[in-house]
Design an enzyme around this catalytic site. Structure first.
Site, PDB file in Angstrom:
ATOM      1  N   THR A  73      90.662 -19.891  72.650  1.00 51.69           N
ATOM      2  CA  THR A  73      91.678 -19.695  73.685  1.00 51.69           C
ATOM      3  C   THR A  73      91.196 -18.693  74.733  1.00 51.69           C
ATOM      4  OG1 THR A  73      93.432 -20.177  72.092  1.00 51.69           O
ATOM      5  CG2 THR A  73      94.067 -18.956  74.069  1.00 51.69           C
ATOM      6  N   ASN A 151      91.735 -32.702  70.596  1.00 51.41           N
ATOM      7  CA  ASN A 151      92.044 -32.230  69.242  1.00 51.41           C
ATOM      8  C   ASN A 151      93.041 -33.128  68.510  1.00 51.41           C
ATOM      9  OD1 ASN A 151      93.308 -30.776  71.563  1.00 51.41           O
ATOM     10  ND2 ASN A 151      94.792 -30.180  70.001  1.00 51.41           N
ATOM     11  N   SER A 199      84.858 -22.404  69.340  1.00 51.92           N
ATOM     12  CA  SER A 199      85.597 -21.532  68.428  1.00 51.92           C
ATOM     13  C   SER A 199      84.995 -21.666  67.038  1.00 51.92           C
ATOM     14  CB  SER A 199      87.069 -21.935  68.406  1.00 51.92           C
ATOM     15  OG  SER A 199      87.746 -21.175  67.431  1.00 51.92           O
ATOM     16  N   HIS A 201      86.251 -21.038  64.019  1.00 52.65           N
ATOM     17  CA  HIS A 201      87.027 -21.498  62.856  1.00 52.65           C
ATOM     18  C   HIS A 201      87.180 -23.018  62.768  1.00 52.65           C
ATOM     19  CE1 HIS A 201      91.229 -22.365  64.398  1.00 52.65           C
ATOM     20  NE2 HIS A 201      90.853 -21.573  65.373  1.00 52.65           N
ATOM     21  N   CYS A 325     101.466 -27.069  68.106  1.00 50.55           N
ATOM     22  CA  CYS A 325     102.230 -26.132  68.936  1.00 50.55           C
ATOM     23  C   CYS A 325     103.690 -26.545  69.093  1.00 50.55           C
ATOM     24  CB  CYS A 325     101.578 -25.954  70.305  1.00 50.55           C
ATOM     25  SG  CYS A 325     100.811 -27.425  70.942  1.00 50.55           S
TER      26      CYS A 325
HETATM   27  C1  LIG Z   1      91.574 -24.995  68.190  1.00 53.95           C
HETATM   28  C2  LIG Z   1      91.354 -25.306  69.621  1.00 53.95           C
HETATM   29  C3  LIG Z   1      91.371 -24.302  70.604  1.00 53.95           C
HETATM   30  C4  LIG Z   1      91.758 -22.867  70.305  1.00 53.95           C
HETATM   31  O1  LIG Z   1      90.793 -22.163  69.631  1.00 53.95           O
HETATM   32  P1  LIG Z   1      91.238 -20.762  68.940  1.00 53.95           P
HETATM   33  O2  LIG Z   1      89.975 -20.169  68.471  1.00 53.95           O
HETATM   34  O3  LIG Z   1      92.160 -21.143  67.826  1.00 53.95           O
HETATM   35  O4  LIG Z   1      91.908 -19.976  69.994  1.00 53.95           O
HETATM   36  C5  LIG Z   1      91.094 -24.653  71.911  1.00 53.95           C
HETATM   37  N1  LIG Z   1      90.820 -25.910  72.245  1.00 53.95           N
HETATM   38  C6  LIG Z   1      90.793 -26.910  71.345  1.00 53.95           C
HETATM   39  C7  LIG Z   1      90.461 -28.284  71.772  1.00 53.95           C
HETATM   40  C8  LIG Z   1      91.068 -26.636  70.002  1.00 53.95           C
HETATM   41  O5  LIG Z   1      91.072 -27.631  69.121  1.00 53.95           O
END
Ligand SMILES: *Cc1c(COP(=O)(O)O)cnc(C)c1O
Length: 391
Positions: A73, A151, A199, A201, A325
């Site tokens: 983010t 996503n 990201s 995670h 969300c």
């Molecule tokens: C999970 C995700 C994010 C956000 O990443 P965070 O590290 O959780 O803030 C942004 N963009 C996409 C496409 C995601 O799947």
């Protein structure tokens, strides 16, 4: 033992044991501050250098082109923010209707601050119209921000082609590649992007660490201002253990990419084929578009996704409705709505996303559970054809 099947790898992933092992010493042995003058702190820099090499190698960048952030983010916010600050006379942004909220909500906030944003449409398979991308860019466009892979549906956008359009028009281009990482090869030079977000995670490392690629030569103004860390481009004491973990995860993802893609694709395809064969009135959202190998977004007609997810949860299965969300509200997913899905079909859509730690027997178990769950819910639903509403 109670069954536990995790089919929500697009939401987050388990920390790989190799990643955890790599991180551990940096919690209790090497816990200094890398900016310190003494060696107990400063010696940590060589580990950060190593991790930066690992993550930049993963995306084909040079280490100087990568900054660590707190999450995907932040990386998305920082890229757009920088483009606006370095081009103060340009107050227009181009993005799509199907972005992650990390781009979408930020753009909405920018609109409230007086910027103008164009949100590009997608067709019913979730695809972009490149001509529309071209047409929408204006002389006052500061940045185009378009994700590499969605996503919710896994639909992949042609980032290299969008890059060409942006280059021709002389406008900065950012891509949110958070979902593409570990599932598609990523090479920033081949993609030709100016900014790219990742990201940790989503690739078997902890939550709370991300990166932003900033192409060499692109002007940058930071979002987080304070200390001189990250070469003055992102203040805040380095999250050393997480940076180390991210580096290790990137190294593993690079090594495993080929094998992993064919393995998750096998699981996903087996899952989709079984569902379509065994459960009537089901559809694959994004069918016909290029999709990530691990994502199945299924529309079950005549049911509510929240009910499906609840019953799956009781069977020990983790899956999600299109949009994490909006969980709790009955709003259908903004991605599926942008694709022009009937709201009823959108409300009956569930996302299953596969990962490194899933196997075939889990797929078969979930298919079996879904057959029962969907049948049960449809039997109770007045929407199901043939069911007469109890009076
Ligand atoms: C999970 C995700 C994010 C956000 O990443 P965070 O590290 O959780 O803030 C942004 N963009 C996409 C496409 C995601 O799947």
């Amino acid at each position: 033992m109670k069954k536990f099947v995790y089919f929500d790898n697009n939401a987050t992933t388990m920390i790989a044991p190799e990643v955890l092992d790599a991180m551990k010493p940096f919690f209790n042995d090497h816990w200094g501050n890398p900016s310190s003058a003494y060696q107990f702190g400063s010696r940590l820099n060589k580990w950060i250098v190593n991790a930066r090499e690992q993550v930049s190698d993963f995306i084909g960048a040079r280490p100087e082109e990568v900054i660590f952030t707190s999450c995907g983010t932040e990386s998305n916010n920082a890229a757009i923010n920088s483009a606006l600050l370095t081009n103060p006379l340009k107050r227009h942004i181009v993005t799509t209707k199907v972005e992650h909220s990390a781009v979408l909500r930020y753009c909405q906030e920018l609109e409230a601050r007086g910027y103008e944003v164009s949100y590009l449409n997608v067709d019913n398979a979730g695809r972009l119209d490149l001509e529309e991308v071209d047409r929408t860019i204006r002389p006052d466009t500061a940045i185009v921000s378009i994700m590499m892979a969605n996503n919710e549906t896994g639909v992949v956008f042609p980032v290299a082609k969008i890059s060409e359009i942006c280059k021709k028009k002389g406008v900065l281009f950012h891509t949110d590649a958070v979902q593409a990482a570990g599932k598609l090869p990523i090479n920033v030079k081949e993609l030709g992007v100016d900014f790219l977000s990742l990201s940790a995670h989503k690739i078997y490392a902890p939550k709370g660490i991300g990166l932003l690629y900033i192409r060499d030569g692109v002007k940058f103004k930071p979002l987080i201002i304070g200390g001189h860390q990250e070469n003055g481009r992102r203040a805040g004491t380095e999250n050393v253990p997480y940076i180390i973990g991210f580096g290790k995860a990137a190294e593993l993802a690079k090594q495993r990419l080929k094998e992993e893609v064919s393995r998750v694709k096998f699981l996903r395809d087996r899952f989709e084929k079984s569902i379509l064969e065994l459960i009537p009135f089901t559809h694959i959202n994004g069918f016909g578009a290029e999709r990530l190998p691990n994502t199945a977004n299924i529309a079950f007609e005549y049911v509510e996704s929240e009910a499906v997810i609840m019953l799956l949860d009781q069977a020990g299965v983790c899956a999600s409705s299109g949009s994490a969300c909006t969980t709790g509200s009955s709003d259908p997913s903004h991605v599926l709505m942008a694709m022009g899905l009937d709201p009823v079909r959108a409300r009956g859509s569930v996302r299953f996303s596969f990962g490194f730690y899933n196997n075939e027997s889990e797929v078969d178990y979930v298919v079996e559970q879904l057959q029962q769950i969907i049948q049960k819910l449809r039997a109770m639903s007045p929407l199901t054809p043939g069911n007469v509403k109890a009076s």
